[in-house]
Design an enzyme around this catalytic site. Structure first.
Site, PDB file in Angstrom:
ATOM      1  N   SER A 151       0.828  -1.198   0.000  1.00 39.28           N
ATOM      2  CA  SER A 151       0.000   0.000   0.000  1.00 39.28           C
ATOM      3  C   SER A 151       0.873   1.263   0.000  1.00 39.28           C
ATOM      4  CB  SER A 151      -0.955  -0.044   1.200  1.00 39.28           C
ATOM      5  OG  SER A 151      -1.987   0.905   1.076  1.00 39.28           O
ATOM      6  N   ASP A 230     -10.137  -5.748  -3.023  1.00 42.75           N
ATOM      7  CA  ASP A 230      -9.532  -4.651  -2.269  1.00 42.75           C
ATOM      8  C   ASP A 230     -10.444  -3.425  -2.365  1.00 42.75           C
ATOM      9  OD1 ASP A 230      -7.925  -2.467  -1.436  1.00 42.75           O
ATOM     10  OD2 ASP A 230      -6.101  -3.499  -2.070  1.00 42.75           O
ATOM     11  N   HIS A 263      -7.318  -6.108   0.994  1.00 41.13           N
ATOM     12  CA  HIS A 263      -6.134  -5.261   1.140  1.00 41.13           C
ATOM     13  C   HIS A 263      -5.242  -5.656   2.322  1.00 41.13           C
ATOM     14  CE1 HIS A 263      -4.070  -1.516   0.044  1.00 41.13           C
ATOM     15  NE2 HIS A 263      -4.021  -1.158   1.314  1.00 41.13           N
TER      16      HIS A 263
END
Length: 283
Positions: A151, A230, A263
């Site tokens: 991320s 996600d 995620h």
């Protein structure tokens, strides 16, 4: 250069999981990081090393406790390093008001706007200070260092690799923020740390940096895994933009779109072994 202080140590798959701190000159604060030394480190030889950059709200403890990387790293003889995600203890006004800016959200760059510019110097800390310190004090081979992240940390891995040619020999990411200049997370962070002039943002945007390359910086390939469930994919991550930039300049990219995955660290741990073996092969 301030020496490494070991705060905690645990036996792990025949090696040692360390939690460390040192007094950083770049940030002016004590900075924390974790290191996994595989069993091969006991022999004293310099070993290939992977730096993992974690995402928003994470710390130096997130990767070693959640990613499930040590077992495979022990087999492959890889040193694993995970730094904290921002300076802590600066006591700046508003530094903890948002989960996506300030503490826990350093974005792996050097801030240029006050008050952040005094302490938020993550890029200089990692590249100019932490890596040389690790090479000096631990069995880290400075010619065999790879980088990956998740991320915000995936953004950090991609941008630091492209901003410092030759420093990192291998590169991968999990659900990276690929075009921060074009997403809410990046716009908020860049506005605060770098100011409103968007021309200053380009140098910290992986898609823009890749588009500026004359040839493939990683001819051996880049690996990215992205979960299709996600919740941040559409608004924040934009892997298709990075994919397109790679295609234009001929940069080999394996972008795996993983059905059913979100995620978080269940996703990351599911594909961690693939990433470790990808790096081990390249290092």
């Amino acid at each position: 250069m301030a020496a490494i202080e070991i705060l905690a140590e645990h036996a792990c798959f025949g090696g040692r999981q360390l939690f460390c701190r040192h007094a950083s000159q770049e940030t002016g604060l004590a900075m924390k990081f974790s290191v996994y030394l595989p069993p091969q480190a006991a022999g004293g030889a310099k070993l290939p090393t992977l730096m993992y950059l974690a995402g928003l709200t994470c710390t130096e403890e997130t990767f070693p406790t959640k990613a499930g990387a040590q077992r495979v790293a022990a087999e492959l003889g890889l040193v694993l390093v995970s730094p904290d995600t921002s300076p802590r203890g600066a006591s700046l006004p508003g530094e903890s008001d948002s989960w996506d800016f300030g503490v826990g959200a350093g974005f792996y760059l050097d801030a240029t706007h006050a008050p952040w510019s005094a302490y938020w110097r993550m890029e200089s800390w990692l590249v100019k200070e932490l890596l040389p310190l690790l090479v000096e004090e631990l069995p880290v081979d400075d010619q065999r260092i790879g980088i990956f992240g998740h991320s915000m940390g995936g953004h950090g891995a991609l941008t630091l690799a492209l901003r410092h040619p030759g420093l990192f020999k291998t590169l991968s990411a999990f659900a990276p923020i690929c075009a921060p200049s074009r997403c809410p997370w990046g716009e908020k962070a860049f506005s605060g740390y770098l100011g409103a002039d968007r021309t200053a943002w380009v140098g910290h945007d992986a898609t823009e940096l890749m588009a500026q390359q004359d040839s493939a910086p990683y001819p051996g390939g880049i690996l990215i895994d992205q979960g299709l469930e996600d919740k941040f994919l559409q608004e924040q991550l934009h892997p298709h933009l990075f994919e397109a930039a790679c295609k234009v300049i001929g940069q080999p990219l394996t972008l795996r779109r993983q059905a059913g995955y979100d995620h978080g660290y269940y996703f990351i741990s599911s594909f961690m072994e693939d990433h470790l073996r990808f790096h081990a092969k390249g290092l």
